[in-house]
Enzyme design. Structure first.
Site, PDB file in Angstrom:
ATOM      1  N   CYS A 222     -12.802   1.533  -5.620  1.00  0.00           N
ATOM      2  CA  CYS A 222     -11.990   3.066  -5.581  1.00  0.00           C
ATOM      3  C   CYS A 222     -11.912   3.133  -7.058  1.00  0.00           C
ATOM      4  CB  CYS A 222     -10.641   2.890  -4.852  1.00  0.00           C
ATOM      5  SG  CYS A 222      -9.959   4.223  -5.358  1.00  0.00           S
TER       6      CYS A 222
ATOM      7  N   TYR B   4      -6.224  -5.733 -13.756  1.00  0.00           N
ATOM      8  CA  TYR B   4      -4.952  -6.055 -14.271  1.00  0.00           C
ATOM      9  C   TYR B   4      -4.037  -6.654 -13.281  1.00  0.00           C
ATOM     10  CZ  TYR B   4      -0.164  -4.965 -15.766  1.00  0.00           C
ATOM     11  OH  TYR B   4       1.286  -5.098 -15.879  1.00  0.00           O
TER      12      TYR B   4
ATOM     13  N   CYS C 189      -9.497  -1.451  -4.632  1.00  0.00           N
ATOM     14  CA  CYS C 189      -9.183  -0.876  -5.734  1.00  0.00           C
ATOM     15  C   CYS C 189      -9.412  -1.872  -6.932  1.00  0.00           C
ATOM     16  CB  CYS C 189      -7.494  -1.243  -5.792  1.00  0.00           C
ATOM     17  SG  CYS C 189      -6.568  -1.039  -7.178  1.00  0.00           S
TER      18      CYS C 189
ATOM     19  N   CYS D 183      -2.716   7.422  -8.968  1.00  0.00           N
ATOM     20  CA  CYS D 183      -2.983   6.551  -7.733  1.00  0.00           C
ATOM     21  C   CYS D 183      -2.122   6.781  -6.616  1.00  0.00           C
ATOM     22  CB  CYS D 183      -2.839   5.005  -7.905  1.00  0.00           C
ATOM     23  SG  CYS D 183      -3.292   4.094  -6.327  1.00  0.00           S
TER      24      CYS D 183
ATOM     25  N   CYS E 146      -8.355   6.573 -10.105  1.00  0.00           N
ATOM     26  CA  CYS E 146      -7.720   6.705 -11.404  1.00  0.00           C
ATOM     27  C   CYS E 146      -8.477   6.879 -12.773  1.00  0.00           C
ATOM     28  CB  CYS E 146      -6.985   5.440 -11.590  1.00  0.00           C
ATOM     29  SG  CYS E 146      -7.796   3.782 -11.577  1.00  0.00           S
TER      30      CYS E 146
ATOM     31  N   GLY F 131       0.727  -1.354   0.016  1.00  0.00           N
ATOM     32  CA  GLY F 131      -0.118   0.175  -0.029  1.00  0.00           C
ATOM     33  C   GLY F 131       0.906   1.444   0.238  1.00  0.00           C
TER      34      GLY F 131
END
Length: 578
Positions: A522, A331, A325, A471, A525, A191
């Site tokens: 979230c 990905y 995330c 990010c 991005c 993180g």
């Protein structure tokens, strides 16, 4: 905050049975746990189409980002230009109750190698002593039989790390180990702490000395200065001061502790081996390799302690709606993992099906940019009723450096990694599916590669919305200035990469797919709306974790550009209302 802990009763060699998820009541009482799979998360809606207009708009965050003209990636081989993807910075593992803990940790880290390839480390506890081995490179480069023999004990934590290459990088490779008045502690962290610079400044003012430039070291200092007892409450006190994304595992002389931030940005799961050993890991693929059964996620805002008495759980603080995330499903995670309660494979296949439905095109064959685009491409092909073929073959043997002939070869880095199959492409209308576009450099080279191999048409389909913002929660992305979707419209990107058509996954369709779970992810991005605002610092272009730098924070700048929280808040509010 409550200071009591309820313990799963068992003081035998085997740990307590599987346990249920904790529930944080308004009074924050600590509750005991028993076995159940977690409910699925939920997700967050946006009120504008990123596909049509957000991609073309400037992200105001760039106003406070350094306008350095030198792209840090140019300091390395052009290979890095051709690996144009966001990078997950870490993977963590923790194991308690197995006599081969370090070897199991080694295998679990191997399963998480995709989360970090630049450094690896293991800390093992034996006879109340913490022994650490860390090194630069892949897990298999750092560890061998003789090194693992030096790590006996039934408690271990491990870490794989992504950062830049550099001779002085070793000191930043985790897990970190520190001794203080109450004993020793090791920590591995996945993180990023958004208030790192502020906390480090305060600690240095009070005499703390830092040996690395990593934000993880701040956590050790906060634990060391805490007067709370027992150790669990020192972790809780430290976590009350830090902000941002953290999924961490700690090792002490007799305890394994797993912690996840209140928003649950980064994943952390728990499993159990047949002998009762408890395992924590960033992804379930690590559990699979070491034959541990997945039990549940560590919940956002939860601290789980494992020791000879059993398992204890505490809620850190009242926590808001989770903001996990979404890029883990797009990905980062392996397709065979279950992340945030959902199958990564099923998510990616569904992304491809949505693209086939919402951005259809007449084509003869569907191919993927391997490896991350494969599952979405399978979904696209199945929905479109068009054959999926391997039009690009990926080489898995390309190292970090290579020798290029004196007569420069165009797109050399991409050609080293990806080879087109002319028999699949020649004379065909080709749909090529990729997971994301970051700077656009790789996509343009891939399109050119396919056309040089005889493709009649190349239609690019991207299994994520356009990335328009950096990010701050543990992913190494370029600054907003470098993100092509922040500077260009979809049509402008299509012209830049040279494809015959281009379409991204619509954010609205992503929300619809996730349904009631959509609010628990979230999307910063894709929107620039940050669940936890970065205070006092903003990422510099291509922020690369300043390995090996030592000096005054104002001199080395910690890899960050200082910024006024007030100014940043104004900027972020402008993003939200634009």
């Amino acid at each position: 905050m409550a200071a009591t802990v309820s313990t799963a009763v068992n003081n035998k060699s085997h740990l307590s049975p599987a346990f249920d998820k904790p529930f944080c009541s308004p009074s924050q009482k600590l509750l005991s746990l028993a076995a159940k799979t977690l409910p699925k998360p939920y997700h967050h809606h946006h009120h504008r189409s990123l596909i049509t207009n957000a991609a073309a708009s400037k992200n105001p965050l760039t106003d406070v980002v350094s306008s350095s003209k030198t792209d840090p990636v140019t300091h390395f081989d052009s290979f890095f230009d051709d690996d144009d993807k966001p990078r997950e910075e870490c993977g963590v593992v923790g194991i308690y109750g197995d006599s081969e803990a370090s070897r199991l940790c080694y295998l679990a880290l191997h399963a998480l190698q995709h989360r970090g390839q630049e450094g690896a480390g293991i800390v093992c506890v034996n006879d109340n002593v913490l022994k650490s081995i860390t090194g630069v490179g892949l897990v298999s480069d750092v560890f061998n039989e003789s090194k693992l023999d030096q790590l006996p004990g039934d408690l271990a934590i491990g870490h794989v790390r992504y950062s830049t290459a550099g001779a002085s990088m070793l000191k930043n490779v985790q897990p970190f180990v520190a001794s203080y008045r109450f004993g020793s502690v090791g920590v591995a962290h996945n993180g990023n702490l958004v208030n790192y610079k502020q906390l480090r400044g305060e600690l240095e003012e009070n005499g703390s000395i830092f040996n690395t430039s990593s934000d993880t070291e701040v956590v050790l200092h906060l634990i060391a200065i805490s007067k709370a007892r027992p150790f669990l409450l020192r972790i809780v006190e430290a976590c009350e001061k830090i902000e941002g994304a953290y999924s961490m595992v700690f090792a002490t002389e007799d305890k394994l502790v797993a912690v996840r931030d209140p928003y649950g940005f980064r994943p952390l799961v728990m499993g159990r081996r047949s002998n009762g050993a408890v395992v924590f890991a960033s992804e379930t693929c690590a559990l699979d390799l070491i034959e541990a059964t997945y039990e549940r996620e560590v919940l956002p805002g939860e601290v789980v302690v494992v020791d000879k008495e059993g398992i204890q759980s505490i809620c850190l603080m009242p926590h808001p709606e989770p903001k996990s995330c979404i890029f883990e499903h797009i990905y980062f995670a392996l397709p065979n993992s279950v992340v945030f309660g959902k199958s990564v494979y099923e998510s990616r296949r569904a992304f491809g099906e949505i693209l086939a439905t919402e951005a259809p095109v007449d084509c003869d064959v569907v191919i993927a940019v391997p490896d991350s685009g494969v599952v979405a491409a399978l979904g696209y092909a199945a929905k479109a009723g068009v054959p999926f073929q391997q039009g690009l073959i990926r080489s898995h043997y390309v190292g970090r450096t290579f020798i290029e002939p004196s007569q420069k070869i165009r797109d050399f880095g991409v050609k080293l990694k990806l080879s087109p199959v002319r028999a699949v492409l020649e004379g065909k209308r080709v749909v090529v599916v990729d997971d994301s576009i970051v700077r656009g450099t790789t996509s343009s080279k891939i399109v050119r590669l396919l056309k040089e191999a005889g493709a009649k048409e190349v239609h690019m389909r991207i299994a994520s919305p356009p990335i328009i913002a950096s990010c701050y929660y543990g992913v190494d992305t370029p600054s907003s200035e470098e993100l092509i979707s922040n500077r260009m419209s979809v049509e402008e990107i299509r012209e830049y990469i040279g494809s015959d058509s281009l379409a991204f996954l619509p954010i609205e369709s992503l929300n619809n797919l996730l349904g009631k779970d959509s609010k628990s992810f979230c999307y910063a991005c894709f929107s620039g709306n940050y669940p936890v605002e970065p205070t006092g610092k903003v990422k510099r272009i291509g922020d690369f974790m300043d390995d090996g730098l030592s000096g005054n924070m104002d001199s080395i700048d910690g890899g960050w550009l200082p910024g006024s929280s007030r100014v940043q808040k104004t900027i972020l509010n402008e993003v939200r209302t634009s």
